[in-house]
Design a protein around this motif. Structure first.
Motif, mmCIF file in Angstrom:
data_model
loop_
_atom_site.group_PDB
_atom_site.id
_atom_site.type_symbol
_atom_site.label_atom_id
_atom_site.label_comp_id
_atom_site.label_asym_id
_atom_site.label_seq_id
_atom_site.Cartn_x
_atom_site.Cartn_y
_atom_site.Cartn_z
ATOM 1 N N ASP A 1 4.008 -7.820 3.633
ATOM 2 C CA ASP A 1 2.957 -7.094 4.066
ATOM 3 C C ASP A 1 1.917 -7.969 4.880
ATOM 4 O O ASP A 1 2.005 -9.227 4.603
ATOM 5 N N MET A 2 1.381 -7.211 5.958
ATOM 6 C CA MET A 2 0.471 -7.831 6.581
ATOM 7 C C MET A 2 -0.968 -8.036 5.739
ATOM 8 O O MET A 2 -1.690 -9.157 5.914
ATOM 9 N N ASP B 1 4.154 -10.201 9.673
ATOM 10 C CA ASP B 1 3.796 -9.076 10.524
ATOM 11 C C ASP B 1 5.063 -8.667 11.028
ATOM 12 O O ASP B 1 5.738 -9.287 11.909
ATOM 13 N N VAL B 2 5.866 -7.626 10.774
ATOM 14 C CA VAL B 2 7.042 -7.265 11.185
ATOM 15 C C VAL B 2 7.360 -6.927 12.981
ATOM 16 O O VAL B 2 8.500 -7.027 13.171
ATOM 17 N N THR C 1 -1.608 9.024 0.844
ATOM 18 C CA THR C 1 -1.737 7.269 0.885
ATOM 19 C C THR C 1 -3.017 7.019 1.748
ATOM 20 O O THR C 1 -3.660 7.968 2.323
ATOM 21 N N SER D 1 11.321 6.704 8.114
ATOM 22 C CA SER D 1 11.023 7.216 9.197
ATOM 23 C C SER D 1 9.914 8.362 9.207
ATOM 24 O O SER D 1 8.901 8.098 8.447
ATOM 25 N N ILE E 1 3.234 4.349 0.093
ATOM 26 C CA ILE E 1 4.717 4.523 -0.421
ATOM 27 C C ILE E 1 5.470 3.337 -0.696
ATOM 28 O O ILE E 1 6.075 3.230 -1.587
ATOM 29 N N ILE F 1 1.852 12.657 3.171
ATOM 30 C CA ILE F 1 1.857 11.932 1.740
ATOM 31 C C ILE F 1 0.468 11.506 1.592
ATOM 32 O O ILE F 1 0.114 10.617 2.269
ATOM 33 N N SER G 1 6.965 14.203 4.799
ATOM 34 C CA SER G 1 5.785 14.817 5.664
ATOM 35 C C SER G 1 4.642 14.015 5.272
ATOM 36 O O SER G 1 4.588 13.078 4.842
ATOM 37 N N LYS H 1 9.565 6.866 15.541
ATOM 38 C CA LYS H 1 10.187 7.379 14.287
ATOM 39 C C LYS H 1 11.684 7.957 14.602
ATOM 40 O O LYS H 1 12.444 7.988 14.003
ATOM 41 N N ASN I 1 9.514 0.063 5.636
ATOM 42 C CA ASN I 1 8.319 0.829 5.359
ATOM 43 C C ASN I 1 7.110 0.670 6.099
ATOM 44 O O ASN I 1 6.366 1.632 6.277
ATOM 45 N N TYR J 1 4.107 7.658 18.192
ATOM 46 C CA TYR J 1 4.456 7.610 16.668
ATOM 47 C C TYR J 1 5.858 8.379 16.650
ATOM 48 O O TYR J 1 6.524 7.988 15.965
ATOM 49 N N VAL K 1 -2.887 8.356 5.169
ATOM 50 C CA VAL K 1 -3.052 9.622 5.616
ATOM 51 C C VAL K 1 -4.485 9.950 5.084
ATOM 52 O O VAL K 1 -5.323 10.997 5.754
ATOM 53 N N SER L 1 0.891 -1.119 0.017
ATOM 54 C CA SER L 1 0.067 0.099 -0.018
ATOM 55 C C SER L 1 1.019 1.301 -0.009
ATOM 56 O O SER L 1 2.136 1.356 0.470
HETATM 57 P P1 NAP Z 1 -0.130 2.736 4.210
HETATM 58 O O1 NAP Z 1 -0.579 3.284 3.011
HETATM 59 O O2 NAP Z 1 -1.100 2.378 5.452
HETATM 60 O O3 NAP Z 1 0.982 1.167 4.097
HETATM 61 C C1 NAP Z 1 1.527 0.568 5.077
HETATM 62 C C2 NAP Z 1 1.482 -0.851 4.739
HETATM 63 O O4 NAP Z 1 2.146 -1.513 5.957
HETATM 64 C C3 NAP Z 1 0.012 -1.342 4.962
HETATM 65 O O5 NAP Z 1 -0.263 -2.323 3.836
HETATM 66 C C4 NAP Z 1 -0.367 -2.227 6.158
HETATM 67 O O6 NAP Z 1 -1.077 -3.082 6.298
HETATM 68 C C5 NAP Z 1 1.138 -2.560 6.285
HETATM 69 N N1 NAP Z 1 1.416 -2.857 7.918
HETATM 70 C C6 NAP Z 1 1.003 -2.332 8.793
HETATM 71 N N2 NAP Z 1 1.344 -2.917 10.010
HETATM 72 C C7 NAP Z 1 2.249 -3.907 9.443
HETATM 73 C C8 NAP Z 1 2.899 -5.086 10.290
HETATM 74 N N3 NAP Z 1 2.827 -5.229 11.304
HETATM 75 N N4 NAP Z 1 3.606 -5.853 9.488
HETATM 76 C C9 NAP Z 1 3.520 -5.853 8.010
HETATM 77 N N5 NAP Z 1 2.808 -4.673 7.310
HETATM 78 C C10 NAP Z 1 2.194 -4.075 8.016
HETATM 79 O O7 NAP Z 1 0.833 3.851 4.884
HETATM 80 P P2 NAP Z 1 1.884 4.753 4.250
HETATM 81 O O8 NAP Z 1 1.368 6.136 4.281
HETATM 82 O O9 NAP Z 1 2.500 4.126 2.936
HETATM 83 O O10 NAP Z 1 3.092 4.914 5.126
HETATM 84 C C11 NAP Z 1 4.664 3.965 4.726
HETATM 85 C C12 NAP Z 1 5.625 4.165 5.890
HETATM 86 O O11 NAP Z 1 5.686 5.772 5.781
HETATM 87 C C13 NAP Z 1 4.961 4.188 7.225
HETATM 88 O O12 NAP Z 1 6.181 3.794 7.904
HETATM 89 C C14 NAP Z 1 4.699 5.657 7.660
HETATM 90 O O13 NAP Z 1 4.891 5.795 9.132
HETATM 91 C C15 NAP Z 1 5.845 6.198 7.084
HETATM 92 N N6 NAP Z 1 5.217 7.556 6.777
HETATM 93 C C16 NAP Z 1 4.045 8.077 6.106
HETATM 94 C C17 NAP Z 1 3.744 9.156 5.725
HETATM 95 C C18 NAP Z 1 2.445 9.631 5.080
HETATM 96 O O14 NAP Z 1 2.086 10.895 5.259
HETATM 97 N N7 NAP Z 1 1.779 8.548 4.584
HETATM 98 C C19 NAP Z 1 4.624 10.347 6.313
HETATM 99 C C20 NAP Z 1 5.734 9.942 6.834
HETATM 100 C C21 NAP Z 1 6.012 8.835 7.061
HETATM 101 P P3 NAP Z 1 -2.620 -2.703 6.581
HETATM 102 O O15 NAP Z 1 -3.344 -1.940 5.551
HETATM 103 O O16 NAP Z 1 -3.175 -4.305 6.751
HETATM 104 O O17 NAP Z 1 -2.514 -1.996 7.990
#
Ligand code: NAP
Length: 254
Positions: A39-40, A65-66, A193, A144, A20, A191, A189, A162, A92, A158, A196, A18
């Motif tokens: 991924d989970m 599951d990480v 997804t 991060s 990023i 993004i 910041s 991070k 990630n 969180y 968010v 999903s």
């Molecule tokens: P996302 O769309 O929610 O994707 C995260 C993926 O990780 C999802 O498929 C989720 O599965 C999976 N996941 C959650 N818990 C897990 C686990 N225990 N083991 C394995 N997989 C797991 O999130 P994203 O926004 O792309 O974020 C990706 C990374 O970027 C994260 O580390 C986030 O903290 C970081 N980040 C994001 C943003 C932002 O604005 N988007 C900003 C800064 C940093 P489920 O869908 O089943 O939960």
């Protein structure tokens, strides 16, 4: 135009189903990498890999599951069976949580965030280093956040996780530089997804607009913009960079 090459590199991406992670998996596979999507979310992960394969690129899905050490060990064993030792690992997978002042948040929120966002990175880094040491080196890229480099009011768990990821990144970079293992972090910041989009819905329109307009560029970042930088980091063009955190925030922390 030539692009930074990742041809034939084995790249493992956690949370690769999903947001990023998915944007990075698709881009890296399209540039010739062999991608392990972990991924989970099995349904999303399998569907993404099917799509990548249908486009003639190489990727496999492995559930994980990480936050569970055994699950991470099984992931790395499966990835090695598929494509040999990992060359690059992108840590990630992550979760957020509902905002709340520190004293009002349940301990369970703290424990869950640390388990996934920090301990998950720890487990994956250990397995990565073991495979990389046996294979002459590699590159670990930890995702991060800007919440890893400055305060993040109402999301203390969180933010702490991070910040911890940055500490792991810098320390491992120095410990393993001589072993030809690089370790860097990416700090985005907000993004666009699924994570968010859900959060913006939960906080309501007024707060969502405030968060978006608070960025000097007056917009959210796009997952493709983060993936493009990750792809460059994955290439040998970043070869002298280690222990660094690359901030991608539209100028938010400038
Ligand atoms: P996302 O769309 O929610 O994707 C995260 C993926 O990780 C999802 O498929 C989720 O599965 C999976 N996941 C959650 N818990 C897990 C686990 N225990 N083991 C394995 N997989 C797991 O999130 P994203 O926004 O792309 O974020 C990706 C990374 O970027 C994260 O580390 C986030 O903290 C970081 N980040 C994001 C943003 C932002 O604005 N988007 C900003 C800064 C940093 P489920 O869908 O089943 O939960």
């Amino acid at each position: 135009m030539t692009v930074a090459s990742v041809q034939d590199k084995h790249i493992l991406i956690t949370g690769g189903a999903s947001g990023i992670g998915a944007a990075s998996a698709s881009l890296l596979a399209s540039r010739g990498a062999k991608v392990t999507v972990a991924d989970m979310n099995v349904e999303l992960g399998e569907s993404l890999v099917k799509q990548i394969n249908e486009q003639g690129h190489v990727a496999s899905f492995v559930p994980v599951d990480v936050s569970e050490a055994d699950s991470v060990a099984s992931l790395f064993a499966a990835a090695k069976d598929n494509y040999g030792p990992v060359n690059i690992v992108i840590n990630n997978a992550g979760i957020d949580h509902l905002p709340g002042a520190l004293a009002d948040l349940d301990d369970a929120v703290w424990h869950k965030n640390i388990a996934v966002n920090l301990t998950g990175v720890w487990y994956c880094m250990k397995q990565s280093v073991k495979q990389m040491l046996s294979n002459g080196g590699g590159h670990i890229i930890n995702i991060s956040s800007v919440a890893g480099i400055h305060s993040a009011p109402l999301v203390a768990p969180y933010c702490a996780a991070k910040h911890g990821v940055i500490g792991l990144t810098k320390t491992a970079a120095v410990e393993y530089a001589k072993a030809n293992i690089r370790v860097n972090a990416v700090c985005p910041s907000f993004i666009r997804t699924p994570m968010v989009e859900k959060m913006l819905e939960q906080v309501g329109e007024k707060m969502a607009t405030r968060l978006i307009k608070g960025n000097p560029m007056k917009r959210l970042g796009e997952a493709d913009e983060i993936a493009a930088t990750i792809a460059w980091l994955c290439s040998d063009e970043s070869s002298f960079m280690t222990g660094h955190n690359v901030v991608l925030d539209g100028g938010m922390t400038a």
